[in-house]
Design an enzyme around this catalytic site. Structure first.
Site, short mmCIF file in Angstrom:
data_model
loop_
_atom_site.label_atom_id
_atom_site.label_comp_id
_atom_site.label_asym_id
_atom_site.label_seq_id
_atom_site.Cartn_x
_atom_site.Cartn_y
_atom_site.Cartn_z
N HIS A 262 5.22 -41.83 41.85
CA HIS A 262 6.76 -42.19 42.01
C HIS A 262 7.71 -42.35 41.01
CE1 HIS A 262 6.93 -46.57 41.83
NE2 HIS A 262 5.71 -46.69 42.41
N ASP A 274 4.33 -49.19 36.55
CA ASP A 274 4.88 -48.89 37.88
C ASP A 274 6.26 -48.27 38.07
OD1 ASP A 274 5.07 -48.82 40.53
OD2 ASP A 274 5.58 -50.96 40.79
N GLU A 306 9.90 -45.09 46.29
CA GLU A 306 8.87 -45.74 46.63
C GLU A 306 9.09 -47.00 47.19
OE1 GLU A 306 5.08 -47.73 46.49
OE2 GLU A 306 6.46 -47.96 45.08
N GLU A 307 9.88 -47.72 46.11
CA GLU A 307 9.67 -49.28 45.98
C GLU A 307 10.47 -49.93 47.35
OE1 GLU A 307 7.84 -50.88 44.27
OE2 GLU A 307 7.87 -49.77 42.31
N ASP A 334 -0.70 -44.78 41.20
CA ASP A 334 0.30 -45.67 41.06
C ASP A 334 -0.21 -47.00 41.51
OD1 ASP A 334 2.76 -47.04 41.49
OD2 ASP A 334 2.82 -46.86 43.79
N HIS A 405 6.55 -55.23 38.66
CA HIS A 405 7.43 -55.87 39.53
C HIS A 405 8.26 -56.87 38.66
CE1 HIS A 405 6.70 -54.35 43.72
NE2 HIS A 405 6.47 -53.17 42.73
#
Lengths: 442, 442
Positions: A262, A274, A306-307, A334, A405
């Site tokens: 992604h 990520d 995606e998130e 991912d 994140h």
């Protein structure tokens, strides 16, 4: 509300030096380096998201893909604002906090209230309304790290569903201990959800040391007051994109081998692990295989948003619903950039003979055979649900949730040697499937 | 300007549970836990600084010290504001930045300019004015870690003196790569200085990953523009305090064995390693030795405003100038909480016989004999300069500069077992000196 945000594409002259992207074993690394340095954070729906789309198209063209295109989709745009969490007298301290993705803000003056602490989401769900009403809920779930990052699934529910459960009991806001495995003082963001008919309360995460600090304060003074201020925005619907590119198959061009990652990232780091690493890996895999003239078509899909909840993947599946029978295989990278240690499949029982032969070619890289329960990756799980065979090259996730994140997800966290091992594995898996006639559905 | 900041002490009812501070081997840990949880960050001159003074006095009294008092001193107060550093198009990214202590702010709209990068302060000093004029200087010095933290002294000059050297060549501002050894994305603050007659330009630090990011961007586009906004304040003179407490000597009460740490901390972490650990260690050492009725007086000094430039230590030395002959020894703990590995001295040659006997008692803890070149610690170096004999129990600083002066300096970074080893060593050293008649000056 449909937003009037129209980014003029012509304005995005990426203006980088003419680079030679060498078709070598470091191509994946050079791609993630380029993405994180030149674009950086690329939260879905932002101007940076669109710059990343242009970046991907340009790079895919430079790499000699036969077709490159974008597919737009609508998405709800969410914008992080400043966040501040302070403990009132006698402690008078600020804690490191960040909004969870999708959270509403607080009133301008913030929300001040006493705190009620729970160790888990389950404890919150079983609580009495009288203990929660008008308070700020604090979920202080601890994590342990392991190679599969297995704890994440156990505790991420507090992030996703905590606000709904807290609001049902009358809480004013919720803060959670970061769903991360590091004691570095970063708060870990990620998507949360609301539910129709339940009040929408602000939701935020504090870092692990701050959660420990707060729990110690609560021992000393259970009546302490927290004040939370956040000014996030949810302005409405915008357009984002999946970017797609193909190496046309030399013998069976209608059979699609889909490899993916992604393109979007959270906004506080540069999205290296990520999922910049995944973007680099699948772009490099297809580009390198072009020289070998693969028999089936290799399609690279760089999913958008995606998130925010697999929004690009859902749009892809809806748009390509009629053609999914031609998707002979799909997989996504991912889970960071750790070494691949296992090959998991999600395919028909007969196909497992082929898969075991494939694993033998992966074995020299230290990759074992895994179970036939692979999701294929977060975005690809949407395709699996519609019958597309999948596999997952499982990465070592021991330290993935140290960085994931957080603002600390940056290029320096990628080990180039581990990424080379990943690329070798992706080349083997994709080559074998693209050059076979196997039906992985059976 | 003399500020009208008068904190009403009566307002500081610390309001903690009545605690029993047990006189045991974990006393140092419990003290630093109490300081970091109940007070937290305590930048010199702030309300939190004064709360920490009250905290120290209360705890010292609870621990049974014979005398507890405070000594005020004047200091220049500096207040951190928000800081923002952005890279302009085509990159459009924010970098993690923090003001250096003492730095002026920028104009409200910030400072935008092209960048000139140097690898070291020395390279900057030798630069041509034409290359620096009207630019933002970026010093990108890399560090390596070692047990003594030796690199710190080699590169910290860029932090302390960079603004003066850059301003001499006409720079608009300076940013430096953090003087830290971690690739976590924290910027490392610390005191900087101006010089009369040289323009005062804003000075800030960016994290190590951000420095790497910026240097990669500069390769792609050497003409890129940075924008720096900081709104620090230098409001004027305020009062801070040294906190002092004694266990009166049973036989030679006029002979003072001074053990010390500094009570203030930078404002972004909770000052656990720097220097809450030292505060806990020296308070615990004296409190535990009280039961043994030491022959000389043990004086604990918790210096104020070490971080701003040893301001409390200079005030102490000035106020006690006439009594320094009675200071038979001084030492400070101010290098985190790593295990002690060497006993360094700064005393007369004859006294080294005594010191070597003392080291034999430390040897079971893994502590070797070091050279006779100890400073005694940052604050104590001021006393050494006036002839007071000193020693340094050298701590393992391998990871000290991973955390030092960043938001990540929090309690969880202290290993309780290592702190117990420290306390044992401090007990041995202080006991032996307090119960001897040795003249360490000779």
């Amino acid at each position: 509300m449909r937003l009037g945000l129209t980014f003029i594409l012509a304005a995005f002259s990426l203006n980088v030096q003419a680079e030679t992207l060498k078709l070598d074993k470091d191509l994946a690394y050079h791609l993630v380096e380029s993405l994180t340095v030149e674009i950086g954070p690329r939260l879905a729906g932002t101007e940076a998201d669109l710059r990343s789309v242009v970046w991907a198209e340009q790079r895919l063209q430079q790499l000699g893909f036969d077709k490159v295109w974008r597919e737009p989709f609508d998405m709800l745009y969410w914008e992080r604002g400043a966040a501040k969490l302070t403990v009132a007298a006698p402690f008078n301290q600020s804690l490191v906090v960040t909004a969870l993705g999708g959270s509403v803000g607080t009133p301008f003056d913030g929300i001040s209230s006493q705190v009620v602490m729970f160790n888990t989401l389950e404890d919150l769900i079983q609580a009495n309304k009288a203990d929660v009403q008008d308070r700020i809920v604090f979920i202080n779930h601890a994590l342990e790290r392991d190679i599969r990052g297995g704890f994440y699934g156990q505790v991420v529910g507090g992030r996703a569903r905590g606000a709904v459960e807290a609001a049902k009991l009358g809480a004013k806001a919720i803060i959670i201990r970061s769903v991360g495995s590091s004691n570095n003082r970063f708060a870990h963001t990620g998507q949360m959800r609301y539910e129709d008919g339940v009040p929408r309360i602000p939701a935020a995460a504090i870092s692990v040391p701050d959660a420990q600090q707060l729990s110690k304060m609560l021992v000393i003074n259970p009546e302490l007051t927290l004040s939370l201020q956040m000014n996030n925005n949810l302005p409405g619907t915008v357009t984002s994109h999946n970017v797609i590119a193909e190496i046309t198959g030399s013998k069976r061009p209608d059979e699609i081998v889909l490899i993916s990652a992604h393109l979007d990232s959270w906004d506080e780091g540069t999205g290296a692990l990520d999922d910049g690493a995944g973007v680099g890996l699948v772009m490099a895999t297809a580009a390198l295989l072009k020289q070998e003239k693969p028999e089936r078509t290799i399609r690279v899909v760089l999913f958008g948003n995606e998130e925010g909840g697999l929004i690009g993947a859902r749009a892809y599946a809806a748009r390509h619903h009629q053609q999914l029978a031609n998707h002979v295989f799909a997989s996504e990278s991912d889970f960071g950039a750790g070494r691949i240690w296992r090959f998991d499949t999600g395919m028909g029982e007969q196909a497992l003979t082929f898969a075991r032969e494939l694993q033998k070619k992966l074995a020299p890289l230290g990759i074992a055979m895994g179970p036939n329960t692979a999701s294929g990756g977060p975005d690809v799980s949407i395709l699996k649900a519609q019958g597309v065979p999948v596999a997952s090259l499982m990465q070592d996730g021991t330290d993935y949730f140290d960085y994931h994140h957080t603002p600390n997800d940056t290029l320096d966290k990628i080990d180039p040697a581990a990424l080379r091992q990943n690329l070798e594995a992706w080349l083997i898996m994709t080559r074998e499937i693209a050059n076979s006639q196997v039906n992985l559905r059976q």
